[in-house]
Scaffold this motif. Structure first.
Motif, PDB file in Angstrom:
ATOM      1  N   UNK A  66      65.122  29.892  67.286  1.00 47.36           N
ATOM      2  CA  UNK A  66      65.976  28.926  67.981  1.00 47.36           C
ATOM      3  C   UNK A  66      66.829  29.632  69.031  1.00 47.36           C
ATOM      4  N   UNK A  67      67.430  30.743  68.654  1.00 47.44           N
ATOM      5  CA  UNK A  67      68.285  31.488  69.600  1.00 47.44           C
ATOM      6  C   UNK A  67      67.467  32.030  70.773  1.00 47.44           C
ATOM      7  N   UNK A 117      65.857  31.869  76.384  1.00 49.94           N
ATOM      8  CA  UNK A 117      64.655  31.972  77.232  1.00 49.94           C
ATOM      9  C   UNK A 117      63.762  30.753  76.958  1.00 49.94           C
ATOM     10  N   UNK A 118      64.099  29.590  77.496  1.00 51.24           N
ATOM     11  CA  UNK A 118      63.374  28.354  77.178  1.00 51.24           C
ATOM     12  C   UNK A 118      61.850  28.402  77.348  1.00 51.24           C
ATOM     13  N   UNK A 123      62.612  24.014  59.695  1.00 52.15           N
ATOM     14  CA  UNK A 123      62.092  22.859  60.427  1.00 52.15           C
ATOM     15  C   UNK A 123      63.248  21.941  60.819  1.00 52.15           C
ATOM     16  N   UNK A 124      64.143  21.667  59.870  1.00 53.07           N
ATOM     17  CA  UNK A 124      65.296  20.796  60.152  1.00 53.07           C
ATOM     18  C   UNK A 124      66.215  21.410  61.204  1.00 53.07           C
ATOM     19  N   UNK A 125      66.451  22.723  61.105  1.00 51.41           N
ATOM     20  CA  UNK A 125      67.290  23.384  62.118  1.00 51.41           C
ATOM     21  C   UNK A 125      66.659  23.283  63.497  1.00 51.41           C
ATOM     22  N   UNK A 162      68.438  21.376  66.525  1.00 55.77           N
ATOM     23  CA  UNK A 162      68.815  22.218  67.668  1.00 55.77           C
ATOM     24  C   UNK A 162      68.194  21.706  68.972  1.00 55.77           C
ATOM     25  N   UNK A 163      67.195  20.839  68.836  1.00 54.53           N
ATOM     26  CA  UNK A 163      66.509  20.251  69.989  1.00 54.53           C
ATOM     27  C   UNK A 163      65.773  21.282  70.838  1.00 54.53           C
ATOM     28  N   UNK A 164      65.319  22.347  70.203  1.00 61.80           N
ATOM     29  CA  UNK A 164      64.440  23.290  70.884  1.00 61.80           C
ATOM     30  C   UNK A 164      63.102  23.294  70.148  1.00 61.80           C
TER      31      UNK A 164
END
Length: 197
Positions: free
Chosen positions: A86-87, A92-93, A111-113, A117-119
């Motif tokens: 996620x980070x 770096x999208x 999975x929930x994170x 996090x919407x990434x």
């Protein structure tokens, strides 16, 4: 005057209801997360591999040491709750962020994170020994030495030349890191090791 007072009371009741619903939702999320972590701890005993999240400052250091340009495929073996993936996606999208986790409750938490996090991350529920490494540019590790030793042959077979490996706390046997960075872990000083395959 009386009408304004009634409107204010109505508004106050609505605000109280919304606050109550939000508080209930937050308590529910915390309860589910706590339950998942408790189940994960017990599950870890059966797997003989405890789930130990990497401290966020260390996660950021690991990502910095990977020197990502943004087009790479990164792989976190034993991704846990997905925090590193996620980070990395936040910083770096364009990277393709893949992880694998063997502990089902921890995997579900990851999975929930990822959803919250919407990434976009890919988190597989499987053994790291089953993960395909052939398209990976950077591998992230926080694994015990026994697992690192078992992975060395897999790295030799599957990693393309130039793949970077970033390992927290434990060194790869029979390999010299190209860079070492001292970090502050949960129990004091630790190291992040960078290797090029």
């Amino acid at each position: 005057m009386e009408e304004k007072k009634r409107q204010r009371q109505h508004h106050d009741r609505q605000s109280l209801i919304v606050s109550s619903v939000l508080l209930d939702a937050l308590i529910g999320v915390i309860a589910v997360a706590t339950l998942l972590l408790a189940i994960a701890a017990v599950w870890g005993l059966f797997l003989k591999v405890p789930s130990m999240p990497t401290p966020m400052p260390v996660v950021r250091t690991m990502i910095d040491l990977a020197h990502l340009a943004g087009h790479e495929t990164i792989l976190d073996l034993g991704a846990g709750d997905g925090r590193l993936l996620i980070e990395a996606k936040r910083k770096h999208p364009p990277v393709r962020a893949i992880g694998c986790e063997l502990n089902p409750p921890v995997w579900l938490l990851g999975i929930l994170r990822g959803i919250f996090s919407r990434v976009k991350i890919e988190l597989h529920l499987r053994s790291l020994l089953q993960e395909d490494l052939s398209q990976t540019d950077v591998v992230f590790l926080y694994l015990f030495p026994e697992l690192l030793q078992a992975l060395t042959e897999k790295f030799n077979r599957e990693l393309k030349p130039g793949t970077r490996i970033i390992s927290y706390m434990f060194r790869l046997k029979d390999r010299e890191p190209i860079e070492t960075k001292e970090v502050r872990g949960y129990w004091g000083k630790a190291h992040v090791y960078v290797y090029r395959w």
